[in-house]
Design a protein around this motif. Sequence first.
Motif, short mmCIF file in Angstrom:
data_model
loop_
_atom_site.label_atom_id
_atom_site.label_comp_id
_atom_site.label_asym_id
_atom_site.label_seq_id
_atom_site.Cartn_x
_atom_site.Cartn_y
_atom_site.Cartn_z
N ASP A 163 0.71 -1.22 -0.02
CA ASP A 163 0.07 -0.04 -0.01
C ASP A 163 0.92 1.41 0.06
O ASP A 163 0.48 2.25 -0.87
N GLU A 164 1.86 1.22 0.74
CA GLU A 164 2.72 2.35 1.03
C GLU A 164 3.48 2.73 -0.38
O GLU A 164 3.75 3.87 -0.58
N GLY B 110 0.43 8.72 -7.91
CA GLY B 110 1.12 10.05 -7.76
C GLY B 110 2.71 9.84 -7.36
O GLY B 110 3.22 8.68 -7.84
N PRO B 111 3.37 10.84 -7.05
CA PRO B 111 4.80 10.68 -6.82
C PRO B 111 5.07 9.39 -5.94
O PRO B 111 4.45 9.15 -4.93
N GLY C 209 10.27 -1.41 -8.02
CA GLY C 209 9.13 -0.89 -8.66
C GLY C 209 8.71 0.58 -8.22
O GLY C 209 8.74 1.44 -9.32
N ALA C 210 8.73 0.73 -7.05
CA ALA C 210 8.50 2.29 -6.81
C ALA C 210 9.50 3.17 -7.29
O ALA C 210 9.29 4.27 -7.83
N GLN D 277 8.95 9.16 -13.47
CA GLN D 277 8.45 10.52 -13.34
C GLN D 277 9.34 11.65 -12.98
O GLN D 277 8.75 12.42 -12.92
N GLY D 278 10.50 11.36 -13.11
CA GLY D 278 11.42 12.38 -12.86
C GLY D 278 11.74 13.02 -11.41
O GLY D 278 12.39 13.94 -11.19
N GLU D 279 11.45 11.89 -10.68
CA GLU D 279 11.59 12.09 -9.20
C GLU D 279 13.10 11.92 -8.78
O GLU D 279 13.66 12.58 -7.90
N LEU D 280 13.70 11.01 -9.33
CA LEU D 280 15.30 10.36 -9.53
C LEU D 280 15.81 10.92 -10.53
O LEU D 280 15.33 11.02 -11.57
#
Length: 194
Positions: free
Chosen positions: A72-73, A78-79, A138-139, A146-149
């Motif tokens: 779940d976490e 979303g991000p 996966g996360a 998504q460009g977060e990393l």
Amino acid sequence: MARTKEFDPDAALQAALELFWERGYEATTMADLVARLGIGRASVYATFGSKHELFLKALERYAETMDPKILDELSAPGPALPGVRALVLRFAAEATADERRLTGCFVTNSAAELASRDPAVERRVARSWEHLETLLHGALSRARAQGELPPDRDPRGLARMLLVLLQGLRVVGKASDDPARVRDAAEQALTLLD
């Protein structure tokens, strides 16, 4: 006519899990299990098999109940990085919380006590860790997409590093009365996600 069970096997398995989690495999005797479960030795054997089989069923139950929380976490829409960060911080908080510190994690405890000499425990521990690593991978892959990393970050390598960190937090949290050691390690690891 077969006699019906006079106890709830699910509740008995949960009680066995809690006892093994508190004491470990070797320190838990069959007499301890009989007393905690409140059923006769013959009923324990008839329902669960040997002490070892009961331990494996308890370890499986633990993994089944803990893994959905992690899923779940790490799979919230979303991000992706906030879920990874929250997971690391949750593990650090649990590792230093008084009620969890002394018991630690049942999978981690089992790995330390038995995995090197019990292939069945080793397989169950490995399956639990592979599942966690897969969820983290996966996360982190999603975060990179998504460009977060940054694109040069290796999601698989980061997932493995976090898996080892999370297990280490649990061991150090259980063995140390200095919560800053665990919190500082978690916070430093999170800087690698920036």
